[in-house]
Design a protein around this motif. Structure first.
Motif, PDB file in Angstrom:
ATOM      1  N   TYR A  36       3.211   1.410  10.475  1.00  0.00           N
ATOM      2  CA  TYR A  36       3.500   0.354   9.508  1.00  0.00           C
ATOM      3  C   TYR A  36       2.717   0.598   8.229  1.00  0.00           C
ATOM      4  O   TYR A  36       1.563   1.041   8.273  1.00  0.00           O
ATOM      5  CB  TYR A  36       3.131  -1.017  10.080  1.00  0.00           C
ATOM      6  N   TYR A  37       3.335   0.296   7.104  1.00  0.00           N
ATOM      7  CA  TYR A  37       2.705   0.428   5.801  1.00  0.00           C
ATOM      8  C   TYR A  37       2.762  -0.925   5.096  1.00  0.00           C
ATOM      9  O   TYR A  37       3.826  -1.522   4.984  1.00  0.00           O
ATOM     10  CB  TYR A  37       3.420   1.481   4.949  1.00  0.00           C
ATOM     11  N   ILE A  38       1.606  -1.394   4.641  1.00  0.00           N
ATOM     12  CA  ILE A  38       1.490  -2.632   3.890  1.00  0.00           C
ATOM     13  C   ILE A  38       1.056  -2.230   2.489  1.00  0.00           C
ATOM     14  O   ILE A  38       0.023  -1.570   2.319  1.00  0.00           O
ATOM     15  CB  ILE A  38       0.424  -3.565   4.506  1.00  0.00           C
ATOM     16  N   ASN A  39       1.835  -2.602   1.481  1.00  0.00           N
ATOM     17  CA  ASN A  39       1.512  -2.221   0.107  1.00  0.00           C
ATOM     18  C   ASN A  39       1.422  -3.464  -0.760  1.00  0.00           C
ATOM     19  O   ASN A  39       2.273  -4.348  -0.676  1.00  0.00           O
ATOM     20  CB  ASN A  39       2.580  -1.267  -0.438  1.00  0.00           C
ATOM     21  N   TYR A  40       0.379  -3.532  -1.585  1.00  0.00           N
ATOM     22  CA  TYR A  40       0.211  -4.652  -2.519  1.00  0.00           C
ATOM     23  C   TYR A  40      -0.636  -4.192  -3.694  1.00  0.00           C
ATOM     24  O   TYR A  40      -1.295  -3.147  -3.652  1.00  0.00           O
ATOM     25  CB  TYR A  40      -0.424  -5.863  -1.833  1.00  0.00           C
ATOM     26  N   THR A  41      -0.608  -4.975  -4.762  1.00  0.00           N
ATOM     27  CA  THR A  41      -1.402  -4.684  -5.949  1.00  0.00           C
ATOM     28  C   THR A  41      -2.479  -5.735  -6.078  1.00  0.00           C
ATOM     29  O   THR A  41      -2.218  -6.931  -5.933  1.00  0.00           O
ATOM     30  CB  THR A  41      -0.512  -4.687  -7.214  1.00  0.00           C
ATOM     31  N   GLU A  42      -3.708  -5.276  -6.310  1.00  0.00           N
ATOM     32  CA  GLU A  42      -4.802  -6.209  -6.526  1.00  0.00           C
ATOM     33  C   GLU A  42      -5.377  -5.964  -7.908  1.00  0.00           C
ATOM     34  O   GLU A  42      -5.472  -4.843  -8.349  1.00  0.00           O
ATOM     35  CB  GLU A  42      -5.866  -6.106  -5.437  1.00  0.00           C
ATOM     36  N   GLY A  43      -5.755  -7.044  -8.569  1.00  0.00           N
ATOM     37  CA  GLY A  43      -6.322  -6.928  -9.903  1.00  0.00           C
ATOM     38  C   GLY A  43      -7.654  -7.618  -9.996  1.00  0.00           C
ATOM     39  O   GLY A  43      -8.653  -7.029 -10.366  1.00  0.00           O
ATOM     40  N   GLN A  44      -7.692  -8.884  -9.627  1.00  0.00           N
ATOM     41  CA  GLN A  44      -8.902  -9.678  -9.815  1.00  0.00           C
ATOM     42  C   GLN A  44     -10.083  -9.165  -9.014  1.00  0.00           C
ATOM     43  O   GLN A  44     -11.223  -9.395  -9.385  1.00  0.00           O
ATOM     44  CB  GLN A  44      -8.639 -11.146  -9.489  1.00  0.00           C
ATOM     45  N   SER A  49      -8.702  -5.005 -13.512  1.00  0.00           N
ATOM     46  CA  SER A  49      -7.946  -3.764 -13.568  1.00  0.00           C
ATOM     47  C   SER A  49      -7.085  -3.659 -12.318  1.00  0.00           C
ATOM     48  O   SER A  49      -7.560  -3.885 -11.214  1.00  0.00           O
ATOM     49  CB  SER A  49      -8.884  -2.561 -13.637  1.00  0.00           C
ATOM     50  N   GLU A  50      -5.825  -3.305 -12.509  1.00  0.00           N
ATOM     51  CA  GLU A  50      -4.928  -3.235 -11.361  1.00  0.00           C
ATOM     52  C   GLU A  50      -5.225  -2.033 -10.480  1.00  0.00           C
ATOM     53  O   GLU A  50      -5.604  -0.970 -10.962  1.00  0.00           O
ATOM     54  CB  GLU A  50      -3.473  -3.192 -11.818  1.00  0.00           C
ATOM     55  N   CYS A  51      -5.022  -2.252  -9.202  1.00  0.00           N
ATOM     56  CA  CYS A  51      -5.232  -1.215  -8.202  1.00  0.00           C
ATOM     57  C   CYS A  51      -4.149  -1.385  -7.140  1.00  0.00           C
ATOM     58  O   CYS A  51      -3.957  -2.481  -6.623  1.00  0.00           O
ATOM     59  CB  CYS A  51      -6.624  -1.387  -7.600  1.00  0.00           C
ATOM     60  N   ARG A  67      -6.335   3.450  -1.868  1.00  0.00           N
ATOM     61  CA  ARG A  67      -6.307   2.732  -3.143  1.00  0.00           C
ATOM     62  C   ARG A  67      -6.147   3.735  -4.271  1.00  0.00           C
ATOM     63  O   ARG A  67      -6.741   4.807  -4.252  1.00  0.00           O
ATOM     64  CB  ARG A  67      -7.611   1.966  -3.362  1.00  0.00           C
ATOM     65  N   SER A  68      -5.368   3.321  -5.291  1.00  0.00           N
ATOM     66  CA  SER A  68      -5.230   4.140  -6.494  1.00  0.00           C
ATOM     67  C   SER A  68      -5.114   3.221  -7.695  1.00  0.00           C
ATOM     68  O   SER A  68      -4.597   2.104  -7.601  1.00  0.00           O
ATOM     69  CB  SER A  68      -4.010   5.060  -6.392  1.00  0.00           C
ATOM     70  N   GLY A  69      -5.635   3.686  -8.810  1.00  0.00           N
ATOM     71  CA  GLY A  69      -5.634   2.892 -10.034  1.00  0.00           C
ATOM     72  C   GLY A  69      -7.035   2.819 -10.591  1.00  0.00           C
ATOM     73  O   GLY A  69      -7.644   3.844 -10.898  1.00  0.00           O
ATOM     74  N   ALA A  70      -7.584   1.597 -10.694  1.00  0.00           N
ATOM     75  CA  ALA A  70      -8.936   1.406 -11.225  1.00  0.00           C
ATOM     76  C   ALA A  70      -9.976   2.105 -10.355  1.00  0.00           C
ATOM     77  O   ALA A  70     -11.036   2.505 -10.832  1.00  0.00           O
ATOM     78  CB  ALA A  70      -9.257  -0.079 -11.328  1.00  0.00           C
ATOM     79  N   ALA A  71      -9.687   2.246  -9.083  1.00  0.00           N
ATOM     80  CA  ALA A  71     -10.538   2.981  -8.148  1.00  0.00           C
ATOM     81  C   ALA A  71      -9.620   3.772  -7.232  1.00  0.00           C
ATOM     82  O   ALA A  71      -8.518   3.331  -6.922  1.00  0.00           O
ATOM     83  CB  ALA A  71     -11.400   2.025  -7.335  1.00  0.00           C
ATOM     84  N   ASN A  72     -10.073   4.932  -6.811  1.00  0.00           N
ATOM     85  CA  ASN A  72      -9.274   5.783  -5.927  1.00  0.00           C
ATOM     86  C   ASN A  72     -10.085   6.110  -4.687  1.00  0.00           C
ATOM     87  O   ASN A  72     -11.218   6.578  -4.792  1.00  0.00           O
ATOM     88  CB  ASN A  72      -8.885   7.085  -6.636  1.00  0.00           C
ATOM     89  N   THR A  73      -9.488   5.870  -3.527  1.00  0.00           N
ATOM     90  CA  THR A  73     -10.172   6.188  -2.283  1.00  0.00           C
ATOM     91  C   THR A  73      -9.187   6.220  -1.129  1.00  0.00           C
ATOM     92  O   THR A  73      -8.056   5.735  -1.246  1.00  0.00           O
ATOM     93  CB  THR A  73     -11.298   5.171  -1.977  1.00  0.00           C
ATOM     94  N   GLN A  74      -9.634   6.772  -0.042  1.00  0.00           N
ATOM     95  CA  GLN A  74      -8.919   6.701   1.227  1.00  0.00           C
ATOM     96  C   GLN A  74      -9.975   6.502   2.307  1.00  0.00           C
ATOM     97  O   GLN A  74     -10.815   7.368   2.507  1.00  0.00           O
ATOM     98  CB  GLN A  74      -8.120   7.971   1.490  1.00  0.00           C
ATOM     99  N   MET A  75      -9.941   5.336   2.962  1.00  0.00           N
ATOM    100  CA  MET A  75     -10.901   5.046   4.023  1.00  0.00           C
ATOM    101  C   MET A  75     -10.164   4.955   5.350  1.00  0.00           C
ATOM    102  O   MET A  75      -9.115   4.327   5.437  1.00  0.00           O
ATOM    103  CB  MET A  75     -11.622   3.738   3.747  1.00  0.00           C
ATOM    104  N   ILE A  76     -10.744   5.591   6.368  1.00  0.00           N
ATOM    105  CA  ILE A  76     -10.142   5.612   7.700  1.00  0.00           C
ATOM    106  C   ILE A  76     -10.998   4.774   8.641  1.00  0.00           C
ATOM    107  O   ILE A  76     -12.212   4.961   8.706  1.00  0.00           O
ATOM    108  CB  ILE A  76     -10.010   7.051   8.218  1.00  0.00           C
TER     109      ILE A  76
END
Length: 138
Positions: A36-44, A49-51, A67-76
């Motif tokens: 399953y993939y859950i996708n959303y945009t967070e700003g506040q 800045s949008e992410c 996460r991509s945008g204002a910050a980029n990461t991949q956490m497992i």
């Protein structure tokens, strides 16, 4: 791909002090290759800045947050295991170590929940104890 309502509740404990946060937004849910993939945009959460955030939920007990945008990461997050990653920000890169204590998954085609208890340390400094709960509803 379905439009869904995503609610994230988090708790961070450091040096005996606990902070909580809640965030809710519209998002998308889809299933691909049994995950399953859950996708959303967070700003506040990141100073306005949008992410874009995608949470990949493997029913076998592994959750990956990208996460991509204002910050980029991949956490497992994998129960009983530690994973290193890089958290890229405008101010520089941080080395992040995530050790999941418990990962609970209850996902289905219409939504569900992900519940994770984990420790997080940055650049090998003393870390935080964390809990995050993600609820996904139509």
């Amino acid at each position: 791909m379905k439009k869904v309502y995503v609610e994230i509740n988090g708790r961070v404990t450091m040096d005996g002090e606990t902070d909580t946060m809640s965030y809710s937004t519209e998002g998308k849910l889809y299933k691909k290759s049994g995950k399953y993939y859950i996708n959303y945009t967070e700003g506040q959460l990141l100073g306005g800045s949008e992410c874009s955030t995608t949470i990949k939920v493997n029913p076998e007990g592994i959750v990956t947050m990208m996460r991509s945008g204002a910050a980029n990461t991949q956490m497992i997050f994998e129960e009983g295991r530690s994973h290193m990653s890089c958290y890229e920000t405008d101010c520089g890169n941080l080395n992040v170590n995530v050790t999941a204590g418990e990962v609970r998954i209850d996902m289905h085609d219409d939504g569900g929940s992900v519940d994770i208890d984990y420790n997080l340390s940055i650049n090998n400094l003393p870390g935080t104890r964390n809990h995050v709960n993600v609820q996904v509803r139509p």
